[in-house]
Write a protein that holds these residues in place. Structure first.
Motif, PDB file in Angstrom:
ATOM      1  N   ALA A   6     -15.238  15.102  16.809  1.00  0.00           N
ATOM      2  CA  ALA A   6     -14.968  14.102  15.579  1.00  0.00           C
ATOM      3  C   ALA A   6     -13.349  14.095  15.454  1.00  0.00           C
ATOM      4  CB  ALA A   6     -15.491  14.486  13.993  1.00  0.00           C
ATOM      5  N   VAL A   7     -13.002  12.650  14.828  1.00  0.00           N
ATOM      6  CA  VAL A   7     -11.658  12.474  14.852  1.00  0.00           C
ATOM      7  C   VAL A   7     -11.345  11.815  13.484  1.00  0.00           C
ATOM      8  CG1 VAL A   7      -9.640  11.092  15.724  1.00  0.00           C
ATOM      9  CG2 VAL A   7     -11.618  11.694  17.391  1.00  0.00           C
ATOM     10  N   LEU A   8     -10.292  12.613  12.667  1.00  0.00           N
ATOM     11  CA  LEU A   8      -9.891  12.181  11.306  1.00  0.00           C
ATOM     12  C   LEU A   8      -8.500  11.526  11.653  1.00  0.00           C
ATOM     13  CD1 LEU A   8     -10.444  15.503   9.504  1.00  0.00           C
ATOM     14  CD2 LEU A   8     -11.827  13.601   9.720  1.00  0.00           C
ATOM     15  N   LEU A   9      -8.635  10.224  11.237  1.00  0.00           N
ATOM     16  CA  LEU A   9      -7.572   9.241  11.189  1.00  0.00           C
ATOM     17  C   LEU A   9      -6.839   8.934   9.882  1.00  0.00           C
ATOM     18  CD1 LEU A   9      -9.489   6.525  13.406  1.00  0.00           C
ATOM     19  CD2 LEU A   9      -8.158   7.980  14.405  1.00  0.00           C
ATOM     20  N   PRO A  10      -5.377   8.973  10.237  1.00  0.00           N
ATOM     21  CA  PRO A  10      -5.124   8.522   8.898  1.00  0.00           C
ATOM     22  C   PRO A  10      -4.965   6.941   8.889  1.00  0.00           C
ATOM     23  CG  PRO A  10      -3.313   8.879  10.666  1.00  0.00           C
ATOM     24  CD  PRO A  10      -4.479   9.312  11.126  1.00  0.00           C
ATOM     25  N   GLY A  11      -4.547   6.403   7.628  1.00  0.00           N
ATOM     26  CA  GLY A  11      -4.748   4.851   7.513  1.00  0.00           C
ATOM     27  C   GLY A  11      -4.193   4.672   6.112  1.00  0.00           C
ATOM     28  N   LEU A  12      -3.902   3.538   6.106  1.00  0.00           N
ATOM     29  CA  LEU A  12      -3.573   2.955   4.688  1.00  0.00           C
ATOM     30  C   LEU A  12      -4.654   2.189   3.978  1.00  0.00           C
ATOM     31  CD1 LEU A  12       0.149   1.176   5.808  1.00  0.00           C
ATOM     32  CD2 LEU A  12      -0.341   3.501   4.585  1.00  0.00           C
ATOM     33  N   ALA A  13      -5.527   1.372   4.851  1.00  0.00           N
ATOM     34  CA  ALA A  13      -6.496   0.833   4.283  1.00  0.00           C
ATOM     35  C   ALA A  13      -7.468   0.532   5.334  1.00  0.00           C
ATOM     36  CB  ALA A  13      -6.151  -0.434   3.654  1.00  0.00           C
ATOM     37  N   VAL A  14      -8.857   0.378   4.817  1.00  0.00           N
ATOM     38  CA  VAL A  14     -10.174   0.103   5.758  1.00  0.00           C
ATOM     39  C   VAL A  14     -10.762  -1.005   4.998  1.00  0.00           C
ATOM     40  CG1 VAL A  14     -12.390   0.972   6.480  1.00  0.00           C
ATOM     41  CG2 VAL A  14     -10.530   2.610   6.639  1.00  0.00           C
ATOM     42  N   ASP A  15     -11.348  -1.974   5.707  1.00  0.00           N
ATOM     43  CA  ASP A  15     -12.257  -3.145   5.031  1.00  0.00           C
ATOM     44  C   ASP A  15     -13.578  -2.674   5.197  1.00  0.00           C
ATOM     45  OD1 ASP A  15     -12.718  -4.123   7.474  1.00  0.00           O
ATOM     46  OD2 ASP A  15     -11.398  -5.639   7.564  1.00  0.00           O
ATOM     47  N   GLY A  16     -14.265  -3.857   4.772  1.00  0.00           N
ATOM     48  CA  GLY A  16     -15.834  -3.839   4.901  1.00  0.00           C
ATOM     49  C   GLY A  16     -16.396  -3.707   6.181  1.00  0.00           C
ATOM     50  N   GLU A  35       0.233  10.369   1.456  1.00  0.00           N
ATOM     51  CA  GLU A  35      -1.172  10.467   2.060  1.00  0.00           C
ATOM     52  C   GLU A  35      -1.982  11.347   1.447  1.00  0.00           C
ATOM     53  OE1 GLU A  35      -0.520   9.335   6.653  1.00  0.00           O
ATOM     54  OE2 GLU A  35      -0.430  11.262   6.009  1.00  0.00           O
ATOM     55  N   PRO A  36      -3.270  11.128   1.214  1.00  0.00           N
ATOM     56  CA  PRO A  36      -4.362  12.121   0.511  1.00  0.00           C
ATOM     57  C   PRO A  36      -4.118  13.382   1.285  1.00  0.00           C
ATOM     58  CG  PRO A  36      -5.219  10.066   0.945  1.00  0.00           C
ATOM     59  CD  PRO A  36      -4.196   9.931   1.649  1.00  0.00           C
ATOM     60  N   ASP A  37      -3.953  14.625   0.618  1.00  0.00           N
ATOM     61  CA  ASP A  37      -3.531  15.849   1.017  1.00  0.00           C
ATOM     62  C   ASP A  37      -4.586  16.478   2.159  1.00  0.00           C
ATOM     63  OD1 ASP A  37      -2.377  18.263   1.628  1.00  0.00           O
ATOM     64  OD2 ASP A  37      -2.557  19.032  -0.630  1.00  0.00           O
ATOM     65  N   THR A  38      -4.291  16.475   3.298  1.00  0.00           N
ATOM     66  CA  THR A  38      -5.320  17.105   4.196  1.00  0.00           C
ATOM     67  C   THR A  38      -5.311  18.452   4.183  1.00  0.00           C
ATOM     68  OG1 THR A  38      -3.771  16.890   6.089  1.00  0.00           O
ATOM     69  CG2 THR A  38      -5.289  15.041   5.639  1.00  0.00           C
ATOM     70  N   ALA A  39      -4.204  19.192   3.393  1.00  0.00           N
ATOM     71  CA  ALA A  39      -4.220  20.689   3.755  1.00  0.00           C
ATOM     72  C   ALA A  39      -5.557  21.273   3.364  1.00  0.00           C
ATOM     73  CB  ALA A  39      -3.116  21.335   2.852  1.00  0.00           C
ATOM     74  N   PRO A  40      -6.165  21.346   2.077  1.00  0.00           N
ATOM     75  CA  PRO A  40      -7.615  21.682   2.031  1.00  0.00           C
ATOM     76  C   PRO A  40      -8.528  21.651   3.069  1.00  0.00           C
ATOM     77  CG  PRO A  40      -6.620  20.636   0.001  1.00  0.00           C
ATOM     78  CD  PRO A  40      -5.653  20.074   1.074  1.00  0.00           C
ATOM     79  N   LEU A  73       0.869  -1.152  -0.016  1.00  0.00           N
ATOM     80  CA  LEU A  73       0.224   0.119  -0.048  1.00  0.00           C
ATOM     81  C   LEU A  73       0.641   1.327   0.013  1.00  0.00           C
ATOM     82  CD1 LEU A  73      -2.571  -1.390   2.533  1.00  0.00           C
ATOM     83  CD2 LEU A  73      -3.041  -0.718   0.052  1.00  0.00           C
ATOM     84  N   LEU A  74       1.935   1.243   0.935  1.00  0.00           N
ATOM     85  CA  LEU A  74       2.919   2.258   0.862  1.00  0.00           C
ATOM     86  C   LEU A  74       3.610   2.544  -0.430  1.00  0.00           C
ATOM     87  CD1 LEU A  74       4.437   2.124   4.331  1.00  0.00           C
ATOM     88  CD2 LEU A  74       3.124   3.978   3.504  1.00  0.00           C
ATOM     89  N   THR A  75       3.915   1.491  -1.063  1.00  0.00           N
ATOM     90  CA  THR A  75       4.624   1.429  -2.609  1.00  0.00           C
ATOM     91  C   THR A  75       3.562   2.197  -3.466  1.00  0.00           C
ATOM     92  OG1 THR A  75       6.007  -0.243  -2.040  1.00  0.00           O
ATOM     93  CG2 THR A  75       5.568   0.268  -4.476  1.00  0.00           C
ATOM     94  N   ALA A  76       2.382   1.834  -3.683  1.00  0.00           N
ATOM     95  CA  ALA A  76       1.631   2.294  -4.334  1.00  0.00           C
ATOM     96  C   ALA A  76       1.174   3.851  -4.311  1.00  0.00           C
ATOM     97  CB  ALA A  76      -0.209   1.582  -4.194  1.00  0.00           C
ATOM     98  N   ARG A  77       1.119   4.172  -2.839  1.00  0.00           N
ATOM     99  CA  ARG A  77       1.124   5.768  -2.538  1.00  0.00           C
ATOM    100  C   ARG A  77       2.169   6.476  -2.980  1.00  0.00           C
ATOM    101  NH1 ARG A  77      -1.493   6.570   3.435  1.00  0.00           N
ATOM    102  NH2 ARG A  77      -3.534   6.246   3.022  1.00  0.00           N
ATOM    103  N   ASN A  78       3.157   5.945  -2.855  1.00  0.00           N
ATOM    104  CA  ASN A  78       4.429   6.604  -3.137  1.00  0.00           C
ATOM    105  C   ASN A  78       4.834   6.673  -4.693  1.00  0.00           C
ATOM    106  OD1 ASN A  78       5.262   7.262  -0.550  1.00  0.00           O
ATOM    107  ND2 ASN A  78       6.439   5.378  -0.152  1.00  0.00           N
ATOM    108  N   ASN A  79       4.098   5.956  -5.587  1.00  0.00           N
ATOM    109  CA  ASN A  79       3.976   5.893  -6.636  1.00  0.00           C
ATOM    110  C   ASN A  79       3.041   6.911  -7.686  1.00  0.00           C
ATOM    111  OD1 ASN A  79       6.542   4.419  -7.057  1.00  0.00           O
ATOM    112  ND2 ASN A  79       5.198   2.407  -6.999  1.00  0.00           N
ATOM    113  N   LEU A  80       2.174   7.345  -6.581  1.00  0.00           N
ATOM    114  CA  LEU A  80       1.061   8.407  -7.283  1.00  0.00           C
ATOM    115  C   LEU A  80       1.952   9.606  -7.757  1.00  0.00           C
ATOM    116  CD1 LEU A  80      -1.821   7.897  -4.628  1.00  0.00           C
ATOM    117  CD2 LEU A  80      -1.936   7.058  -6.772  1.00  0.00           C
ATOM    118  N   PRO A  81       1.401  10.025  -9.031  1.00  0.00           N
ATOM    119  CA  PRO A  81       1.719  11.456  -9.182  1.00  0.00           C
ATOM    120  C   PRO A  81       1.173  12.604  -8.635  1.00  0.00           C
ATOM    121  CG  PRO A  81       0.685  10.222 -11.124  1.00  0.00           C
ATOM    122  CD  PRO A  81       0.566   9.269  -9.798  1.00  0.00           C
ATOM    123  N   ALA A  82       2.100  13.470  -8.291  1.00  0.00           N
ATOM    124  CA  ALA A  82       1.762  14.718  -7.155  1.00  0.00           C
ATOM    125  C   ALA A  82       0.446  15.325  -7.646  1.00  0.00           C
ATOM    126  CB  ALA A  82       2.992  15.744  -7.193  1.00  0.00           C
TER     127      ALA A  82
END
Length: 190
Positions: A117-127, A49-54, A5-14
């Motif tokens: 409310a709490v926003l949590l980072p993660g790599l995946a969530v299942d069903g 990680e998905p950009d949280t700045a906005p 999952l980390l590899t896939a993220r790191n390969n995403l274009p900016a």
């Protein structure tokens, strides 16, 4: 699974990371769970990680008190207040990535109990709403702290669409999240 999952993220274009961040900010800001929130515990995205700045900016613009984590030496989290992009400091932890943390006063690990409310980072969530994190246990401690205090704020994870998966490994201490938000939709659990 984490490595893949980390590899896939790191390969995403900016550009894709930026685009996902904008979509997530718009979608997350419209959640009913956040519409009523006066205090939100969030995080500053790192790496792919998905950009949280906005989203952080949108929450502050609405007058929401935003708490951000400060990683302590034992991997537990303290908290500080986010008052805008200028309130962050780059902190390099030995052998770890650089994190952006609030530069102001530390408010204590229990401050997270004030969050509506709490926003949590993660790599995946299942069903089932089981979240796979990076493996350090920081947010497991946060969730345990909330449970021990008897608070039950909405737990929201921001992910890319492909990170909502069929199953992630779970341990007895894992607590399910309530909502996952991706650029294309919102899914609630339980």
């Amino acid at each position: 699974m984490r490595r893949g999952l980390l590899t896939a993220r790191n390969n995403l274009p900016a550009r894709e990371v930026e685009k996902a961040g904008a979509a997530l900010a718009a979608r997350t800001a419209r959640l009913p769970e956040l519409a009523r929130a006066r205090t939100v515990a969030a995080y500053v995205s790192v790496g792919g990680e998905p950009d949280t700045a906005p989203l952080l900016a949108a929450l502050r613009e609405r007058g929401v008190r935003v708490l951000l984590p400060v990683l302590m030496d034992d991997d537990d989290l303290d908290w500080g207040e986010y008052t805008g992009a200028g309130s962050l400091a780059a902190v390099r932890r030995a052998g770890r990535m650089t994190l952006w943390e609030p530069a102001g006063p530390r408010l204590g690990p229990d401050t997270v109990r004030e969050a509506d409310a709490v926003l949590l980072p993660g790599l995946a969530v299942d069903g089932t709403g089981t979240r796979l994190g990076r493996g350090g246990g920081s947010y497991d401690r946060v969730l345990a702290r909330l449970a021990a205090a008897g608070t039950n704020p909405p737990l929201i994870v921001l992910l890319y669409d492909h990170e909502v998966v069929e199953e992630v490994p779970a341990q007895a201490h894992d607590r399910p999240v309530h909502t996952v938000v991706t650029p294309s939709g919102v899914r609630r659990f339980g």
